[in-house]
Design an enzyme around this catalytic site. Structure first.
Site, mmCIF file in Angstrom:
data_model
loop_
_atom_site.group_PDB
_atom_site.id
_atom_site.type_symbol
_atom_site.label_atom_id
_atom_site.label_comp_id
_atom_site.label_asym_id
_atom_site.label_seq_id
_atom_site.Cartn_x
_atom_site.Cartn_y
_atom_site.Cartn_z
ATOM 1 N N THR A 29 0.829 -1.205 0.000
ATOM 2 C CA THR A 29 0.000 0.000 0.000
ATOM 3 C C THR A 29 0.863 1.254 0.000
ATOM 4 O OG1 THR A 29 -1.798 -1.126 1.076
ATOM 5 C CG2 THR A 29 -1.736 1.254 1.337
ATOM 6 N N CYS A 64 -4.211 -8.820 5.831
ATOM 7 C CA CYS A 64 -4.074 -7.456 6.353
ATOM 8 C C CYS A 64 -4.363 -7.448 7.865
ATOM 9 C CB CYS A 64 -5.022 -6.510 5.618
ATOM 10 S SG CYS A 64 -4.826 -4.824 6.205
ATOM 11 N N LYS A 80 -3.603 -14.439 -0.507
ATOM 12 C CA LYS A 80 -2.396 -14.120 0.266
ATOM 13 C C LYS A 80 -2.758 -14.249 1.740
ATOM 14 C CE LYS A 80 1.200 -10.623 0.814
ATOM 15 N NZ LYS A 80 0.864 -9.754 1.943
ATOM 16 N N HIS A 84 2.536 -15.555 3.989
ATOM 17 C CA HIS A 84 3.452 -14.702 4.753
ATOM 18 C C HIS A 84 3.640 -15.387 6.111
ATOM 19 C CE1 HIS A 84 4.062 -10.556 6.918
ATOM 20 N NE2 HIS A 84 5.141 -11.302 6.940
HETATM 21 C C1 LIG Z 1 4.534 -0.508 3.572
HETATM 22 C C2 LIG Z 1 3.847 -1.821 3.457
HETATM 23 C C3 LIG Z 1 2.633 -1.902 2.805
HETATM 24 C C4 LIG Z 1 1.991 -3.132 2.680
HETATM 25 N N1 LIG Z 1 0.804 -3.216 1.996
HETATM 26 C C5 LIG Z 1 0.226 -4.429 1.781
HETATM 27 C C6 LIG Z 1 -0.937 -4.562 0.963
HETATM 28 O O1 LIG Z 1 -1.478 -3.594 0.433
HETATM 29 N N2 LIG Z 1 -1.442 -5.810 0.781
HETATM 30 C C7 LIG Z 1 -0.867 -6.924 1.348
HETATM 31 O O2 LIG Z 1 -1.355 -8.033 1.139
HETATM 32 N N3 LIG Z 1 0.224 -6.815 2.111
HETATM 33 C C8 LIG Z 1 0.794 -5.615 2.321
HETATM 34 N N4 LIG Z 1 1.938 -5.529 3.042
HETATM 35 C C9 LIG Z 1 2.590 -6.778 3.504
HETATM 36 C C10 LIG Z 1 3.591 -7.256 2.428
HETATM 37 O O3 LIG Z 1 2.949 -7.534 1.223
HETATM 38 C C11 LIG Z 1 4.365 -8.494 2.895
HETATM 39 O O4 LIG Z 1 3.458 -9.533 3.093
HETATM 40 C C12 LIG Z 1 5.134 -8.243 4.162
HETATM 41 O O5 LIG Z 1 5.830 -7.028 4.100
HETATM 42 C C13 LIG Z 1 6.139 -9.372 4.439
HETATM 43 O O6 LIG Z 1 7.072 -9.475 3.410
HETATM 44 P P1 LIG Z 1 8.557 -8.897 3.546
HETATM 45 O O7 LIG Z 1 9.154 -9.471 4.796
HETATM 46 O O8 LIG Z 1 9.253 -9.348 2.295
HETATM 47 O O9 LIG Z 1 8.417 -7.413 3.654
HETATM 48 C C14 LIG Z 1 2.585 -4.309 3.220
HETATM 49 C C15 LIG Z 1 3.806 -4.210 3.882
HETATM 50 C C16 LIG Z 1 4.438 -2.996 4.010
HETATM 51 C C17 LIG Z 1 5.768 -2.929 4.720
#
Ligand SMILES: Cc1cc2nc3c(=O)[nH]c(=O)nc-3n(C[C@H](O)[C@H](O)[C@H](O)COP(=O)(O)O)c2cc1C
Length: 682
Positions: free
Chosen positions: A321, A408, A448, A484
């Site tokens: 987001t 979320c 997801k 996740h």
């Molecule tokens: C700034 C930010 C915005 C995110 N927005 C979403 C989103 O819109 N939809 C979603 O499913 N996950 C969202 N997430 C979660 C990520 O998609 C991801 O699942 C999470 O960051 C874990 O992955 P990573 O360790 O590679 O960051 C967001 C995470 C962050 C940090």
């Protein structure tokens, strides 16, 4: 690593300023503050909103407003406009049909005289060879023509006279009477080429939005499916009534009998049907009114008929987001990412025709495999949203998959039963997914997930096994699952649980029938920060690929590393090339006028608020770098590297000025991390 506190990045001694790690930004706040696609739309995300005079009043639905107030109190981005405004038709070099009646300014000469000086887009070489910072490098030297990224890409600049790089596409002519006339240049050949290759797709226009807003949009597939569900519910109620009657009759029979008589067999059977506590999922499904064996509506679109997702070994940029906007995704594509997904949008906002929400489905043609992510809490919002998406974008070939957000964590989404709340409502989720499959035709639906809602109570394994089903046909027709490795409750400071991810993958694979159909791809997600992390996740944890979120935000070039199976000691100059690209992609999407530049600057700063966290791997004693290691204070190998590592938001604005010119006084940047959105989170 000796001498470093645990969890600190092992920076070589010669680069260390202090061993004390700098404060760790709160990624939970970064994710939550924008959650729900809710708060990102307080800038001008949609370039089409710019009508040169603010003609379109933005209507936001209550939910979005509430979210913005509740989740984003500390984030304000000053509005910036030209001092004098001008009618957008005149600015585009065309005639305005309102003529003298038009309430906007038609005096072009006056407007241009009051307009601030043009900017120019320096190359990184020009920038680095220039003696000093932003302001000086931004004045167009007479000897050098300005470059407008939009004109260069499209052969024309639709921002016309309002463009801040105007000198790249303006021509003056003297008429016989000595008066000067101005016109806009068009490069016809480039324009024709760009019309095919460079145009963004998935424009869902005002007409469709209005039909949605006024509830006049028709949903034949949804209506039929919801009727089917209603009938199934009715049947289930009838069965339940029948069960009650049987039970009652049985009780009466028992009362009439001698109490010492051994309990009859049928009664025990009855008990096991209604109180089977060994399978919570089925119990839950029955409780939600859809018995899996009795009432599951027919999945008429079978997995075999769907566009097959062959995602093994691919890289997937997480939906993010605010920060995962189109220009950022485009940047990641330039670094080699295979799959991209838009920011989460709310089903209810799509259905109420929210312009901001519909701007989230926009896709750049370079995005090879692109999906839209939606959050909703049940079939009657998720299915119609899928139906509009299929009709409005699917027909343009603009969507390769639709992802349902079941992860979320933020209160606002969770409390409505959406996002991670769906992890505990498999029946509702199943119904929605089956309906979405029908509505989407050949476009696959993906999900997801998080591992569960509460720490110590992982539920994803059961959900995934149910979702995928067996016999070569997926239970709910799922095209891909991303898991996740964290619960809703878990914070980013704790590492993702990859052991559990492996357990889930193995359980799903064990249940899958050995058929010709390829298995449903399963992507793992959490903490991937290097090529090493990606490939060892695939090897050790049996996933088909890894979705990457913060790793891409901190180092968007991670996708190149993964493709080329190397750790890239990227130079500061190469990183600045990436920043420039992002600025150009931002201008191309948001616009090259004053307002578009402001929005581009905001998102560029948003990106830099993650990128500064990169510790150049050439400075590390031990590889691979780890995402959760805190960086000690260090100096870079050159001035630019030190600047790019600055945690000071004023420096991010300074970097933006290199390409976007001096920031106006009204411009204030508060990074997402500082919005404290998680304060209310349990
Ligand atoms: C700034 C930010 C915005 C995110 N927005 C979403 C989103 O819109 N939809 C979603 O499913 N996950 C969202 N997430 C979660 C990520 O998609 C991801 O699942 C999470 O960051 C874990 O992955 P990573 O360790 O590679 O960051 C967001 C995470 C962050 C940090």
């Amino acid at each position: 690593m000796s001498g470093f506190p645990a969890g600190t990045a092992p920076v070589k001694a010669e680069f260390l300023i202090s061993i004390d790690p700098i404060a760790v930004p709160d990624d939970d706040a970064a994710e939550g503050s924008g959650g729900g696609g809710l708060t990102s739309r307080n800038g001008r995300d949609d370039p089409d909103t710019n009508d040169g005079g603010g003609r379109n009043k933005r209507k936001r639905n209550k939910e979005e407003k509430k979210a913005r107030q509740g989740q984003n109190k500390n984030r304000r981005f000053g509005k910036v406009r030209d001092e004098q405004d001008i009618c957008f038709k005149i600015a585009a070099g065309t005639l305005c049909e309102f003529g003298a009646e038009c309430k906007y300014n038609h005096d072009l000469q006056n407007y241009l005289a009051a307009k601030p000086p043009d900017l120019w887009m320096p190359t990184v070489d020009e920038l680095l060879s220039a003696s000093s910072g932003s302001e000086e490098t931004q004045n167009v030297p007479n000897s050098r023509p300005a470059r407008c990224p939009i004109f260069e890409e499209f052969g024309e600049c639709k921002y016309g006279f309002k463009c801040r790089y105007l000198s790249a596409h303006i021509q003056k002519a003297l008429s016989e009477d000595g008066t000067e006339s101005l016109s806009l240049v068009v490069d016809e050949a480039k324009k024709a080429h760009a019309a095919i290759s460079a145009k963004e797709v998935n424009y869902v226009g005002a007409d469709t939005q209005k039909l949605l807003r006024t509830k006049k949009y028709v949903f034949p597939v949804t209506d039929a499916y919801l009727r089917e569900l209603q009938e199934a519910d009715k049947r289930e109620q009838e069965i339940e009534m029948e069960r009650k009657h049987l039970k009652e009759a049985e009780r009466e029979r028992r009362e009439a009998e001698d109490s010492t008589v051994v309990i009859a067999e049928p009664e025990q059977k009855q008990e096991t049907v209604t109180e089977d506590k060994t399978d919570n999922l089925h119990t839950q499904i029955a409780a939600d009114g859809l018995h899996p064996d009795v009432d599951t509506p027919d999945v008429s679109i079978r997995f075999a008929e769907k566009n097959r997702l062959d995602w093994r070994g691919k890289t997937y940029l997480a939906p993010l987001t605010t920060v995962g906007n189109l220009p950022f995704r485009r940047l990641c594509v330039s670094y080699g990412v295979d799959i991209t997904c838009g920011e989460m949008g709310l089903a209810t906002s799509f259905l109420s025709g929210s312009k901001e929400e519909w701007s989230l489905v926009r896709r750049h043609p370079s995005e090879r495999t692109f999906g839209v992510q939606i959050a909703g809490n049940k079939a009657n919002t998720l299915v119609p949203t899928a139906e509009v998406l299929a009709k409005e974008c699917g027909s343009q070939g603009g969507i390769d998959f639709v992802d349902v957000n079941c992860g979320c964590p933020i209160d606002l989404v969770f409390k409505t039963g959406s996002g991670s709340a769906l992890l505990d409502a498999p029946a509702k989720l199943g119904k929605a997914l089956i309906g979405m499959n029908k509505a989407l035709g050949s476009i696959p639906v993906t999900i997801k997930l998080r591992t569960g809602v509460k720490d110590g109570r992982n539920t994803a394994e059961k959900l995934m096994t149910r979702a995928v089903g067996g016999g070569g046909e997926s239970g709910w027709g799922i095209g891909c699952i991303t898991l996740h490795g964290r619960t809703r409750q878990q914070r980013y400071t704790k590492l993702a649980d990859w052991e559990y991810i492996r357990q889930c993958v193995d359980a799903v694979r064990a249940g899958e029938a050995d058929e010709d159909l390829p298995p449903v791809p399963i992507f793992g997600n959490g903490d991937c920060f290097s090529s090493h992390d990606y490939h060892s996740a695939v090897d050790q944890y049996h996933v088909d690929g890894v979705m990457i979120g913060r790793g891409a935000l901190i180092k968007p070039w991670i996708f190149t590393e993964i493709k080329e199976r190397r750790e890239w000691d990227i130079s500061s100059r190469e990183r600045l090339e990436g920043v420039k690209k992002l600025a150009e992609f931002g201008l191309s999407h948001f616009g090259s006028d004053t307002s578009g530049i402001n929005t581009t600057r905001r998102y560029l700063c948003e990106a830099l608020s993650f990128q500064y966290r990169y510790v150049p791997i050439g400075l590390l004693e031990v590889l691979p770098a780890r995402i959760n290691d805190r960086a000690p204070r260090f100096r870079g190998r050159d001035e630019l590297e030190s600047l790019l590592a600055s945690p000071n938001s004023a420096d991010w604005v300074k970097i933006s000025e290199m390409f976007l010119g001096p920031a106006p006084e009204a411009f204030v940047f508060v990074p997402k991390h500082k919005s404290n959105a998680y304060e209310s989170q349990g």
